[in-house]
Design an enzyme around this catalytic site. Sequence first.
Site, mmCIF file in Angstrom:
data_model
loop_
_atom_site.group_PDB
_atom_site.id
_atom_site.type_symbol
_atom_site.label_atom_id
_atom_site.label_comp_id
_atom_site.label_asym_id
_atom_site.label_seq_id
_atom_site.Cartn_x
_atom_site.Cartn_y
_atom_site.Cartn_z
ATOM 1 C CD GLU A 289 -19.981 -16.800 -22.276
ATOM 2 O OE1 GLU A 289 -20.391 -15.806 -21.672
ATOM 3 O OE2 GLU A 289 -19.227 -17.668 -21.748
ATOM 4 C CG ASP B 285 4.402 9.061 -28.474
ATOM 5 O OD1 ASP B 285 5.225 8.657 -29.314
ATOM 6 O OD2 ASP B 285 4.542 8.856 -27.243
ATOM 7 C CG MET C 41 7.985 3.064 -19.813
ATOM 8 S SD MET C 41 7.541 4.750 -20.147
ATOM 9 C CE MET C 41 8.922 5.603 -19.445
ATOM 10 C CG ASN C 42 3.758 -1.396 -16.711
ATOM 11 O OD1 ASN C 42 2.825 -0.835 -17.262
ATOM 12 N ND2 ASN C 42 4.022 -2.675 -16.900
ATOM 13 C CG PHE D 272 15.123 21.088 -22.117
ATOM 14 C CD1 PHE D 272 15.596 19.934 -22.709
ATOM 15 C CD2 PHE D 272 15.256 22.295 -22.795
ATOM 16 C CE1 PHE D 272 16.197 19.977 -23.970
ATOM 17 C CE2 PHE D 272 15.852 22.344 -24.053
ATOM 18 C CZ PHE D 272 16.322 21.181 -24.635
ATOM 19 N N GLY E 283 -0.843 0.547 -20.695
ATOM 20 C CA GLY E 283 -1.862 0.859 -21.696
ATOM 21 C C GLY E 283 -1.365 2.006 -22.552
ATOM 22 C CG ASP F 63 1.197 -9.294 -20.570
ATOM 23 O OD1 ASP F 63 1.661 -8.656 -19.600
ATOM 24 O OD2 ASP F 63 0.745 -8.729 -21.589
#
Length: 726
Positions: free
Chosen positions: A611, A531, A479-480, A280, A526, A366
């Site tokens: 189930e 945040d 974002m993988n 930075f 995941g 997905d």
Amino acid sequence: MAVIYNHEKRIFSLQTKNTTYQMMADKLGYLLHLYYGKRVEQDMDYLLTYADRGFSGNPAEMAYNRTYSLDTLPQEYPVLGTGDTRSTALIIRNADYSECCDLRYVSHEIIKGKYSLKGLPCVYTKKGEAETLSIILEDALNGARVQLLYGVLEAEDIITRSVIITNNGKEQFVIEKAASACLDFMPGEYELIHFYGRHTMERNIERVPVTHTEIKIGSRRGASSHQHNPGIILAENGTTEDYGKCYGMLFVYSGNFMCGAEKDQFGQTRVLMGLQSEQFHYPLNKGESFIVPETILCFSENGFSDLSLKYHDCICNHICRGKYKNKERPVLLNSWEASYFNFNGDTIINLAKEAADLGIRLVVMDDGWFGKRDNDNSGLGDWNVNEDKLGCTLGELVTQVNKQNVKFGIWIEPEMVSEDSMLYKKHPDFVLQVPGRAPIRSRNQLVLDFSREEVRKVIFNQICSVLDQADIEYIKWDMNRNLSELYSSQSFPGCVAYNYMLGVYDFLEKLITRYPDTLVEGCCGGGGRFDAGMLYYTPQIWCSDNTDAIDRLRIQYGTSFFYPACTAGSHVSAVPNHQTGRVASLNTRGIVAMSGVFGYELDPAKLSEAEKEETRQQVKRYKKYAGLIQNGDYYRLSDPFKDIYTAWENISKDKTQVLLSIVINEIHGNMPVYYVKLKGLEKYAVYKDEENGAYYQGAALMEAGLPVKCSLGEYNSYQIVLNMQK
Ligand code: GLA
């Protein structure tokens, strides 16, 4: 009045219901921190002592008086180069390469309402809910003008801090480090609690004493990361869930960050929260400004439970936005663990049929529906519907899904590109890559340079043209991979990580503005970008790629310290679990998923009739308590890292209804009896167990608790609903 100014002494007091934050512009114009903690009603400048300290420098104005040193005094926004040799909040490199900045008080303003930050997420409030204090500090030589911003949410015990740095001088200077919050504590023994992890095992908890060694956590990954969450708690030694003093610092930012804590030579503690200083370097030319993302501060004298409740309310009411802010989130069925890349239109329609039969009203298609994408080696960047694979248009598919009385959602990963894609062939220059060097691949993909507007525009237009083809009610934004090459053709290298984040926020803002009725769920392999920054745009985030119910107990426990239940995407998946191979009962998988925003991640066609029936009842049960779970208070009742059982409680704000959930983590021979104590109930009220009709006094449930049914056996679980009697 939340902000009070003592004109004579130049003391600023930020008063919330239970806390006080105080600072003073002293006679030299330095802004000294005086106090943060339980509410007091007096000026705290008497706490400052001035001693002659060898080897701690003194400002020139003090002449031969050696009792004033910025190396020892508590400061509000410490800067390198004026005698403070501790870790500082700001470092500025001037045109002559000196790293020095001498900030003195110039003026201040007290403003009704909460400030906002251009291009960045931050706490927002309604009229009358907050006041802002703005303090201007300046360096007379290099012209650096630093505006310290404080947002005070009096009723919520929340104080926010942000900083705007402007170059009012003649020559360029470079910001080398910038924090938005610094807390200096004169006395005290503290521990730092932080949340570390890895992909599929996020937000574990670690508690370390603050000593004379610098503790540093943060991210250099371009995302807030799986490895460290940008939220920390500083607690007085011995603080527990229910007792003791603790401070929270939560960074409202999704990119590179840094948090540091250390004791100085005199045992004073300093904690900093801000941008990562590595990679930075932000040059500011004359007239330019830079905004340091916000930190949300909170203090509680009543332990972590109370601190968490305050952060939960702040995030629900002042960070999350949009139509779904207070609306019940839909229960969804996601195709990922059901079929991965291997599906066509019929697969999705069948999922919708199964979903409808189970009472689920949203199906999410997905990864794998676009470009050429049958595995994770290709196709990213080509956001056009693969009609050959689906066997129909998107419009036709959604119509079929809707016919089942099921809504439709879709997965996207806008920030990424595969080298095997049309986009990359056409625009190889769109990626973050250092010229002349081979790219670093991660999940076999590269990162698009989202700091550039023209790159964002191309992707935005592609994605909008897909979203406009049908009625799309939900988007999963993924974002993988992380950023590794911070090099852009249009930004100075030291600005790329920050400008990239601004680009992502800009894209998200445009997306939610154009599709205000669509629910957007964040995701980053995941919980790699879980945040408060992302929550400003996406009111829920896929908590982890790990759907194993027993591992999730820990992941969701760590997540709950700052983030409310309504933000944490949590699904029931198939067994043996795809990440761990573990088998937990459907009941337990359901109970664990119910502690967040509920859904399924499996192919219901593979379930037995029994189930399916159990799932129908599960969905019904979740819907019954969704309001309580999403809008009530959440308490942790045990520690899944230590205890034999994991228990948590959802209680309505009016305390009339309680949902207690308990999972047995471990079983041993001849077990002792454990008792789970409830929290936040009405002491004198009587609560009735909905199932067995037993009556309990609130005080009894809180003081003595209920025996835990360990006899149910390992990985089994149960819930108890308690209703207050009129
Ligand atoms: C990430 C997400 C998963 C799934 C896959 C698709 O790992 O976290 O839920 O969407 O990507 O590639």
